[in-house]
Design a protein around this motif. Sequence first.
Motif, PDB file in Angstrom:
ATOM      1  N   GLU A  60      61.537 -45.774 -23.143  1.00  0.00           N
ATOM      2  CA  GLU A  60      61.887 -47.148 -22.781  1.00  0.00           C
ATOM      3  C   GLU A  60      61.211 -47.516 -21.480  1.00  0.00           C
ATOM      4  O   GLU A  60      61.381 -46.818 -20.474  1.00  0.00           O
ATOM      5  CB  GLU A  60      63.412 -47.282 -22.622  1.00  0.00           C
ATOM      6  CG  GLU A  60      64.134 -47.367 -23.959  1.00  0.00           C
ATOM      7  CD  GLU A  60      65.647 -47.304 -23.793  1.00  0.00           C
ATOM      8  OE1 GLU A  60      66.136 -47.445 -22.656  1.00  0.00           O
ATOM      9  OE2 GLU A  60      66.327 -47.103 -24.812  1.00  0.00           O
ATOM     10  N   GLU A  61      60.446 -48.597 -21.513  1.00  0.00           N
ATOM     11  CA  GLU A  61      59.724 -49.071 -20.335  1.00  0.00           C
ATOM     12  C   GLU A  61      58.941 -47.958 -19.653  1.00  0.00           C
ATOM     13  O   GLU A  61      58.988 -47.797 -18.440  1.00  0.00           O
ATOM     14  CB  GLU A  61      60.713 -49.733 -19.361  1.00  0.00           C
ATOM     15  CG  GLU A  61      61.264 -51.038 -19.921  1.00  0.00           C
ATOM     16  CD  GLU A  61      62.458 -51.563 -19.128  1.00  0.00           C
ATOM     17  OE1 GLU A  61      62.767 -50.994 -18.063  1.00  0.00           O
ATOM     18  OE2 GLU A  61      63.073 -52.526 -19.588  1.00  0.00           O
ATOM     19  N   GLY A  62      58.279 -47.153 -20.493  1.00  0.00           N
ATOM     20  CA  GLY A  62      57.401 -46.123 -19.957  1.00  0.00           C
ATOM     21  C   GLY A  62      58.095 -44.863 -19.476  1.00  0.00           C
ATOM     22  O   GLY A  62      57.476 -43.941 -18.968  1.00  0.00           O
ATOM     23  N   LYS A  63      59.421 -44.799 -19.644  1.00  0.00           N
ATOM     24  CA  LYS A  63      60.150 -43.604 -19.237  1.00  0.00           C
ATOM     25  C   LYS A  63      60.795 -42.938 -20.454  1.00  0.00           C
ATOM     26  O   LYS A  63      61.239 -43.608 -21.369  1.00  0.00           O
ATOM     27  CB  LYS A  63      61.229 -43.956 -18.221  1.00  0.00           C
ATOM     28  CG  LYS A  63      60.663 -44.601 -16.956  1.00  0.00           C
ATOM     29  CD  LYS A  63      61.330 -44.033 -15.740  1.00  0.00           C
ATOM     30  CE  LYS A  63      60.965 -44.739 -14.450  1.00  0.00           C
ATOM     31  NZ  LYS A  63      59.541 -44.827 -14.180  1.00  0.00           N
ATOM     32  N   ARG A  89      61.593 -39.711 -16.745  1.00  0.00           N
ATOM     33  CA  ARG A  89      60.244 -39.554 -16.192  1.00  0.00           C
ATOM     34  C   ARG A  89      59.228 -40.173 -17.136  1.00  0.00           C
ATOM     35  O   ARG A  89      59.514 -40.369 -18.313  1.00  0.00           O
ATOM     36  CB  ARG A  89      59.908 -38.066 -16.029  1.00  0.00           C
ATOM     37  CG  ARG A  89      60.943 -37.289 -15.270  1.00  0.00           C
ATOM     38  CD  ARG A  89      60.986 -37.715 -13.819  1.00  0.00           C
ATOM     39  NE  ARG A  89      62.214 -37.268 -13.181  1.00  0.00           N
ATOM     40  CZ  ARG A  89      62.546 -37.574 -11.941  1.00  0.00           C
ATOM     41  NH1 ARG A  89      61.757 -38.337 -11.215  1.00  0.00           N
ATOM     42  NH2 ARG A  89      63.675 -37.147 -11.432  1.00  0.00           N
ATOM     43  N   THR A  90      58.042 -40.413 -16.633  1.00  0.00           N
ATOM     44  CA  THR A  90      56.980 -40.895 -17.519  1.00  0.00           C
ATOM     45  C   THR A  90      56.475 -39.721 -18.341  1.00  0.00           C
ATOM     46  O   THR A  90      56.619 -38.564 -17.940  1.00  0.00           O
ATOM     47  CB  THR A  90      55.799 -41.461 -16.701  1.00  0.00           C
ATOM     48  OG1 THR A  90      55.196 -40.383 -15.973  1.00  0.00           O
ATOM     49  CG2 THR A  90      56.248 -42.546 -15.747  1.00  0.00           C
ATOM     50  N   MET A 126      59.869 -30.823 -25.970  1.00  0.00           N
ATOM     51  CA  MET A 126      60.032 -31.943 -25.051  1.00  0.00           C
ATOM     52  C   MET A 126      58.667 -32.464 -24.597  1.00  0.00           C
ATOM     53  O   MET A 126      58.445 -33.659 -24.462  1.00  0.00           O
ATOM     54  CB  MET A 126      60.899 -31.534 -23.861  1.00  0.00           C
ATOM     55  CG  MET A 126      62.345 -31.264 -24.291  1.00  0.00           C
ATOM     56  SD  MET A 126      63.359 -30.460 -23.019  1.00  0.00           S
ATOM     57  CE  MET A 126      64.101 -31.900 -22.233  1.00  0.00           C
ATOM     58  N   ARG A 127      57.731 -31.541 -24.419  1.00  0.00           N
ATOM     59  CA  ARG A 127      56.371 -31.946 -24.028  1.00  0.00           C
ATOM     60  C   ARG A 127      55.639 -32.621 -25.187  1.00  0.00           C
ATOM     61  O   ARG A 127      54.849 -33.540 -24.975  1.00  0.00           O
ATOM     62  CB  ARG A 127      55.582 -30.731 -23.529  1.00  0.00           C
ATOM     63  CG  ARG A 127      56.118 -30.254 -22.185  1.00  0.00           C
ATOM     64  CD  ARG A 127      55.146 -29.373 -21.437  1.00  0.00           C
ATOM     65  NE  ARG A 127      55.591 -29.204 -20.059  1.00  0.00           N
ATOM     66  CZ  ARG A 127      55.687 -28.034 -19.437  1.00  0.00           C
ATOM     67  NH1 ARG A 127      55.354 -26.925 -20.077  1.00  0.00           N
ATOM     68  NH2 ARG A 127      56.093 -27.971 -18.191  1.00  0.00           N
ATOM     69  N   LEU A 128      55.928 -32.166 -26.411  1.00  0.00           N
ATOM     70  CA  LEU A 128      55.317 -32.803 -27.578  1.00  0.00           C
ATOM     71  C   LEU A 128      55.774 -34.259 -27.699  1.00  0.00           C
ATOM     72  O   LEU A 128      54.976 -35.138 -28.024  1.00  0.00           O
ATOM     73  CB  LEU A 128      55.660 -32.037 -28.863  1.00  0.00           C
ATOM     74  CG  LEU A 128      54.886 -30.733 -29.102  1.00  0.00           C
ATOM     75  CD1 LEU A 128      55.424 -30.013 -30.329  1.00  0.00           C
ATOM     76  CD2 LEU A 128      53.400 -31.003 -29.263  1.00  0.00           C
ATOM     77  N   TYR A 129      57.057 -34.486 -27.439  1.00  0.00           N
ATOM     78  CA  TYR A 129      57.542 -35.875 -27.429  1.00  0.00           C
ATOM     79  C   TYR A 129      56.770 -36.687 -26.398  1.00  0.00           C
ATOM     80  O   TYR A 129      56.337 -37.800 -26.666  1.00  0.00           O
ATOM     81  CB  TYR A 129      59.038 -35.920 -27.084  1.00  0.00           C
ATOM     82  CG  TYR A 129      59.974 -35.730 -28.251  1.00  0.00           C
ATOM     83  CD1 TYR A 129      59.957 -36.605 -29.340  1.00  0.00           C
ATOM     84  CD2 TYR A 129      60.913 -34.702 -28.255  1.00  0.00           C
ATOM     85  CE1 TYR A 129      60.834 -36.447 -30.403  1.00  0.00           C
ATOM     86  CE2 TYR A 129      61.801 -34.536 -29.319  1.00  0.00           C
ATOM     87  CZ  TYR A 129      61.755 -35.411 -30.384  1.00  0.00           C
ATOM     88  OH  TYR A 129      62.633 -35.250 -31.420  1.00  0.00           O
ATOM     89  N   ALA A 130      56.613 -36.116 -25.196  1.00  0.00           N
ATOM     90  CA  ALA A 130      55.912 -36.826 -24.118  1.00  0.00           C
ATOM     91  C   ALA A 130      54.472 -37.141 -24.520  1.00  0.00           C
ATOM     92  O   ALA A 130      53.981 -38.249 -24.297  1.00  0.00           O
ATOM     93  CB  ALA A 130      55.944 -35.993 -22.837  1.00  0.00           C
ATOM     94  N   GLU A 134      52.823 -40.812 -24.913  1.00  0.00           N
ATOM     95  CA  GLU A 134      51.637 -41.151 -24.133  1.00  0.00           C
ATOM     96  C   GLU A 134      50.526 -41.674 -25.047  1.00  0.00           C
ATOM     97  O   GLU A 134      49.888 -42.680 -24.753  1.00  0.00           O
ATOM     98  CB  GLU A 134      51.148 -39.919 -23.357  1.00  0.00           C
ATOM     99  CG  GLU A 134      50.180 -40.265 -22.261  1.00  0.00           C
ATOM    100  CD  GLU A 134      49.796 -39.066 -21.407  1.00  0.00           C
ATOM    101  OE1 GLU A 134      49.999 -39.125 -20.191  1.00  0.00           O
ATOM    102  OE2 GLU A 134      49.308 -38.062 -21.967  1.00  0.00           O
ATOM    103  N   ALA A 135      50.348 -41.000 -26.166  1.00  0.00           N
ATOM    104  CA  ALA A 135      49.328 -41.416 -27.134  1.00  0.00           C
ATOM    105  C   ALA A 135      49.638 -42.823 -27.653  1.00  0.00           C
ATOM    106  O   ALA A 135      48.748 -43.664 -27.791  1.00  0.00           O
ATOM    107  CB  ALA A 135      49.263 -40.422 -28.287  1.00  0.00           C
ATOM    108  N   ARG A 136      50.918 -43.062 -27.921  1.00  0.00           N
ATOM    109  CA  ARG A 136      51.329 -44.362 -28.450  1.00  0.00           C
ATOM    110  C   ARG A 136      51.051 -45.464 -27.421  1.00  0.00           C
ATOM    111  O   ARG A 136      50.622 -46.555 -27.764  1.00  0.00           O
ATOM    112  CB  ARG A 136      52.814 -44.338 -28.807  1.00  0.00           C
ATOM    113  CG  ARG A 136      53.139 -45.395 -29.854  1.00  0.00           C
ATOM    114  CD  ARG A 136      54.598 -45.522 -30.164  1.00  0.00           C
ATOM    115  NE  ARG A 136      55.298 -44.247 -30.227  1.00  0.00           N
ATOM    116  CZ  ARG A 136      56.630 -44.142 -30.238  1.00  0.00           C
ATOM    117  NH1 ARG A 136      57.391 -45.182 -30.176  1.00  0.00           N
ATOM    118  NH2 ARG A 136      57.235 -42.989 -30.298  1.00  0.00           N
ATOM    119  N   GLU A 137      51.295 -45.138 -26.145  1.00  0.00           N
ATOM    120  CA  GLU A 137      51.037 -46.105 -25.080  1.00  0.00           C
ATOM    121  C   GLU A 137      49.565 -46.473 -25.011  1.00  0.00           C
ATOM    122  O   GLU A 137      49.208 -47.622 -24.843  1.00  0.00           O
ATOM    123  CB  GLU A 137      51.475 -45.496 -23.736  1.00  0.00           C
ATOM    124  CG  GLU A 137      52.394 -46.391 -22.957  1.00  0.00           C
ATOM    125  CD  GLU A 137      53.141 -45.608 -21.890  1.00  0.00           C
ATOM    126  OE1 GLU A 137      52.517 -45.260 -20.874  1.00  0.00           O
ATOM    127  OE2 GLU A 137      54.340 -45.328 -22.097  1.00  0.00           O
TER     128      GLU A 137
END
Length: 142
Positions: A60-63, A89-90, A126-130, A134-137
């Motif tokens: 949500e909103e980059g976090k 966190r981002t 958790m890192r895979l989600y991040a 990031e890729a989606r952004e």
Amino acid sequence: MDKIQEEIIEEFAVFDDWLDKYDYLISLSDSLPAIAPEHRTEQYLIQGCQSRVWVDARCEEGKVWFSADSDAIITRGIIALLIRVLNGRTPREILDTELYFIDAIGLSANLSPTRSNGLLAMIKQMRLYALAFEAREHEHHA
């Protein structure tokens, strides 16, 4: 971000005995952000954990915000700590954070090999989600 890791290290430093640290870890399992019942499914189950662990994340909103559950109380305590450090966190911060508190509180040294593998699997997930967020952004901005 590391302020939170320092807080955790200080909290655990109070206890000399591993059994006391375990008790504290178990008490932390209550602070776990509850996972929605519909996410307690195979799809959200982490592979490589001895106990059953479900992790969900939303951006949500980059976090990034995580929620999780486990049928093992120690594991719940461990993931509560991970979430405390990584929540809000981002994606980039999550990928760049070195989770040094795990060694500092003696967690890696005192977990059984299967639990240690489970811990690594949780961090990886958790890192895979991040990474995915990031890729989606990047796609949005492309």
